[in-house]
Design a protein around this motif. Structure first.
Motif: not given
Length: 507
Positions: A101-106, A220-223, A91-92, A249-254
């Protein structure tokens, strides 16, 4: 069959049952997870009420419908959602050739075991009420694959879905040629969502993980805000055997310097999340401490809640969803939106309470404690693991005064079916076991064998075909008379609920 037949084209209740089988047979070349069972409700004696939530049907234009089916067929040829190679490499690579494209918005990123989709819908409604253009990516879908990508609070049109796929298809094929494994079904859909959001463009994306977090395709987003709904045991073969292991595993989105909105968690899961937050200098808001549910009472069609947010108290908020778990989801969603706007950090004042009330009053969550017909009342809920079943069992007892509740259960073979049935045993007078059209569905006879061990032989009925199971359950619920208060709960799988929803809808 069109999803919107004219008044003179109503389904005939006396028509033969073969139609359902014919449609299933016609779908054998497609992944059952993608199939929309267009059997209508002519297999049932009584028509159901129209669904109120925003679930699209098949396109009315035959050419558009054919084009959408072609896209679905191509996607179905890829790895399904339960087959994966844990990595974000592919996906990266796709994001790279698409220009990130995922970097163009928060974005607000959501993980957890249960409640993710409902929470995502609440967050979306709140952001939209404050005049932000939203994009939402959730999974799985209830009826239509287009539900997975929403703009401005509604699923994208079939035409736009097709266009988005055709736009990124050459890049998908480029990445496929370079990687050891082709992009999966979920990875392509995630790429489509991120591209569609950038093209719109959206002001903020609300993204639900597919599974886990660290290696999930969405990651691949930085929420800016990471939301963690309650963690429990599910996908244990992939994620771990304890809430703490799953939380790793779920902590990986932080991500670095993000804000973490943490729902109430088992102690070991909370410890993992708090440690990760320290490691990346993230700010944490915890349900029950920094925010939470102050009060709630059952109301007609839902509940009236008072929520404590990061910026203060929000009173008399009507939530048209049933169950204490949805009130907690609402508290999490509110805190997430407050954090996104900087409430409690950059700005001390709360969000406008009237806008918050208006947003929550508009929330719908298809297939989550959703009433699809009356007399007898039929409720759909997509609980598919023991934790989800427990909160559903509690919610149905609180929201409805059924004198006799009949369960219709169709589950996936890879789930903890015994645990799910045990959670429902105290509230089901009888259970009709069945199976949906998915290749992942547990065989009805195998499910019945487990159900007999849990309920006893005299409380279990087997109907392999879902239309027959619905018919049998409705008959059982009616045995005490029209005004006796019998009801039906259809549950066990999102796929079962989606197919039942179509069968029970009014034409």
């Amino acid at each position: 069959m069109s999803d919107n037949p004219g008044q003179n084209d109503q389904p005939d209740p006396s028509a033969p049952l073969d139609s359902f089988d014919e449609i299933i047979d016609a779908e054998t070349t497609r992944d059952p997870d993608l199939a929309v069972i267009e059997a209508g409700s002519r297999t049932l004696r009584t028509q159901g009420g129209p669904p109120e939530a925003d679930v699209p049907g098949r396109p009315e234009d035959p050419e558009v419908d054919a084009a959408l089916r072609a896209v679905e067929t191509e996607l179905a040829g890829r790895w399904g959602e339960t087959k994966l190679e844990p990595s974000v490499t592919r996906i990266a690579a796709l994001m790279d050739v698409l220009g990130e494209p995922q970097r163009s918005y928060p974005s607000i990123h959501i993980t957890g075991t249960n409640g993710k989709t409902s929470t995502a819908r609440m967050i979306e409604a709140l952001l939209g009420a404050f005049d932000l253009r939203t994009g939402r990516h959730t999974s799985p879908h209830v009826q239509s694959i287009t539900e997975r990508i929403s703009l401005d609070g509604a699923p994208i049109s079939a035409e736009r879905f097709i266009e988005t796929y055709e736009d990124i298809k050459p890049y998908v094929e480029m990445v496929d040629a370079q990687q050891e494994y082709r992009l999966s079904f979920f990875e392509v859909l995630t790429g489509m969502a991120y591209a569609a959001f950038a093209d719109a463009p959206v002001d903020v994306a609300v993204v639900e993980v597919g599974m886990g977090g660290s290696w999930d395709a969405t990651n691949v987003i930085d929420g800016d805000v990471a939301v963690v709904t309650p963690i429990d045991l599910d996908h244990t073969d992939r994620l771990g055997g304890t809430p703490g292991e799953i939380a790793v595993e779920k902590a990986g989105i932080v991500k670095q310097d993000a804000t973490v909105i943490l729902a109430q968690q088992p102690v070991d899961a909370a410890q993992v999340m708090l440690k990760k937050a320290v490691d990346v200098n993230a700010t944490v808001a915890r349900e029950g401490l920094e925010f939470g549910v102050v009060a709630r009472e059952v109301a007609v069609g839902g509940q009236l809640v008072t929520l404590r947010g990061l910026g203060g108290e929000y009173t008399e908020v009507y939530l048209p969803l049933h169950g204490a778990h949805q009130a907690h989801n609402a508290a999490v969603a509110l805190a997430a939106v407050e954090a996104f706007f900087g409430v409690g950090a950059q700005r001390p004042e709360p969000l406008d309470v009237d806008t918050v009330r208006k947003a929550f009053a508009s929330v719908a969550s298809p297939g989550r404690m959703e009433v699809v017909r009356r007399s007898p009342t039929v409720v759909l809920d997509a609980a598919h693991n023991p934790a989800g079943a427990r909160v559903t069992a509690e919610a149905v007892g609180e929201a409805f005064q059924f004198s006799r509740l009949i369960g219709v259960v169709g589950a996936s073979a890879d789930k903890n079916v015994r645990g799910l049935l045990e959670a429902f045993e105290p509230v089901f007078a009888e259970v009709v076991v069945t199976q949906n059209s998915s290749h992942r569905a547990m065989d009805a006879d195998e499910l019945a064998a487990v159900a007999v061990e849990v309920f006893g032989d005299d409380r279990v009925q087997v109907e392999p075909r879902l239309p027959d199971a619905l018919e049998a359950a409705i008959t059982l619920a009616e045995e005490e008379g029209e005004f006796a208060g019998g009801g039906v709960l259809v549950t066990g799988s999102v796929i079962t609920v989606g197919e039942a929803r179509l069968l029970l809808r009014r034409g």
